[in-house]
Design an enzyme around this catalytic site. Structure first.
Site, PDB file in Angstrom:
ATOM      1  N   LYS A  43       0.425  -0.955   0.155  1.00 23.18           N
ATOM      2  CA  LYS A  43      -0.504   0.024  -0.127  1.00 23.18           C
ATOM      3  C   LYS A  43       0.978   1.113   0.207  1.00 23.18           C
ATOM      4  CE  LYS A  43      -1.199  -0.176   4.682  1.00 23.18           C
ATOM      5  NZ  LYS A  43      -2.000  -1.251   5.636  1.00 23.18           N
ATOM      6  N   ARG A  44       2.108   1.280   0.395  1.00 22.24           N
ATOM      7  CA  ARG A  44       2.549   2.466  -0.118  1.00 22.24           C
ATOM      8  C   ARG A  44       3.406   2.808  -1.282  1.00 22.24           C
ATOM      9  NH1 ARG A  44       3.970  -0.146   4.267  1.00 22.24           N
ATOM     10  NH2 ARG A  44       5.679  -1.674   3.244  1.00 22.24           N
TER      11      ARG A  44
END
Ligand code: GLU
Length: 438
Positions: free
Chosen positions: A210-211
């Protein structure tokens, strides 16, 4: 009439809505639509500490933004609810009783364990074929604090909700032998499993997290992406319509899509390709739709585009539509049409100065301009050609000089179209300002 196919998307609301989850939802939805089946949304919110209403809303919004409507689930209801695992405690207790009765559940150190039947297992997967898994050991199904674990609730709900096909990320393949054991222990046959390939980040070998850039669905909406373009791109992460086709309407994708032609290999996320696809979708929008979206972006960024009337704003946006690669660019791209008070890009001016005498070209352009009776594209183009013959030069010198004088920058819509949108007087005013300031 429903075909009997029942698939589900079962997110845990413990983080933002990741592109990989959206793709899992999409493949389930496509399969349901392809087969005329039912697409169910089930919220796996048993991890109370990490679950949050905010994340839940983000998932609902993301699914709706992508056009993935669910037939049963939160907010729409259905006959096999509730669709939140946190509200299904009674169901889980009943199912636990079944295992206790048939001797497949036992207590140990305060927890409840599931007794496996033993032996290695072959999982039949619609994408991976037969996968041999090692023998499982007995595992916990209820923790000592009385809460059921993921494997148990996941399988119970798939049984109770009559799920026929489990389409989910490949990271769950390793859980599947536990799940098959549970299905059988309840006397149910297992659903058809289809584990879809992982999405790798754009560079390197890791799984997209998700980064990573482009990982969160909500950011695409915030950046004014066309949701149909994002959905089209996601379809290609693990599936392909063949014959090198990539951009195609969703109805056609629904017709062509099938679980058995999903790729086994991991898919690689390519942000550039996604943006490129988005640009294609922008170009293909009917003008009214484009106008609505573009003016929303202008409103949001505080550009007063309506001062000269709506017809003018439409003329401006009409000549820009095909040149844009993202709606986020709209304000920068068109700002100077709506204010005469814009800055000149000094670097672009210096660059052009090395190639031609901007002042001279602008002077020549103004000199005979009164001879152009009709201030429209064709006559203006002919006029520039006449100037080129007269002064032994090329159209590019006039075009680049005029563009800088009119807009302060070196990229924009076609110059002749731009001249017409401004009109003769404004063109002359802007050239005067340029000559006096630069
Ligand atoms: N809640 C699980 C997840 O988010 C769902 C697994 C499944 O689809 O079976 O990964």
């Amino acid at each position: 009439m429903s075909s009997g196919v029942r698939v589900r998307f079962a997110p845990s609301p413990t983080g933002f809505f990741h592109i990989g989850s959206a793709r899992t939802a999409l493949f389930n939805w496509l399969y349901a639509r392809h087969t005329g089946g039912t697409f169910i949304l089930r919220i796996e919110d048993t991890d109370h500490e990490r679950d949050s209403d905010e994340f839940l809303q983000v998932i609902f919004d993301g699914l709706r933004w992508l056009g993935l409507n669910w037939d049963e689930g939160p907010e729409v209801g259905g006959s096999r609810g509730p669709y939140f695992q946190s509200k299904r405690d009674g169901v889980y207790r009943e199912y636990l009783e079944i295992l206790r009765k048939n001797g497949r559940a036992y207590d140990k150190e305060g927890a409840v364990f599931f007794k496996i039947s033993g032996g290695p297992q072959v999982i039949h997967d619609a994408i991976h074929g037969d996968v041999v898994r090692e023998e499982e050991k007995d595992f916990v199904i209820f923790r000592s604090n009385g809460t059921p674990v993921f494997h148990f609730v996941n399988v119970v709900d798939d049984i109770a909700m009559d799920i026929t096909h489990v389409i989910r990320g490949e990271d769950h393949l390793s859980n599947t032998s536990k799940h098959v054991e549970l299905f059988h222990a309840f006397g149910s046959s297992e659903p058809i499993f289809a584990h879809i390939p992982l999405i790798l980040k754009s560079q390197g070998s890791g799984k997209m997290s998700k980064r990573d850039n482009g990982a969160l669905v909500e950011n695409y909406a915030k950046q004014y992406f066309i949701s149909d373009a994002v959905r089209n791109y996601l379809c290609l992460l693990g599936w392909s319509p063949k014959y090198d086709r990539e951009i195609l309407p969703i109805d056609e994708i629904i017709t062509l899509f099938d679980i058995c032609n999903v790729n086994k290999n991991n898919a690689r996320f390519d942000e550039k390709k996604m943006s490129h696809m988005n640009a294609e979708y922008i170009r293909a929008l009917p003008f009214n739709d484009f106008y609505e979206r573009a003016t929303k972006v202008l409103n949001d960024s505080g550009v007063n585009f309506i001062a000269n009337g709506e017809a003018y704003a439409m003329n401006v946006l009409r000549i820009c539509q095909e040149k844009l690669s993202s709606l986020l660019e709209v304000p920068e791209f068109v700002k100077y049409f709506f204010t005469a008070d814009f800055d000149y890009d000094r670097k672009d001016i210096e660059k052009l100065r090395k190639k031609c005498d901007i002042g001279t070209r602008l002077g020549e352009f103004m000199e005979d301009l009164p001879s152009v009776n009709e201030f429209s594209e064709k006559p203006l183009e002919e006029y520039i050609h006449l100037l080129c013959e007269k002064y032994w030069t090329t159209p590019g010198e006039y075009i680049h000089s005029l563009r800088l004088a009119l807009s302060g920058r070196s990229v924009g819509p076609g110059l002749y179209a731009m001249l017409c949108v401004f009109g003769r007087e404004e063109v002359l005013r802007r050239i005067d300002r340029f000559l006096s300031e630069v």
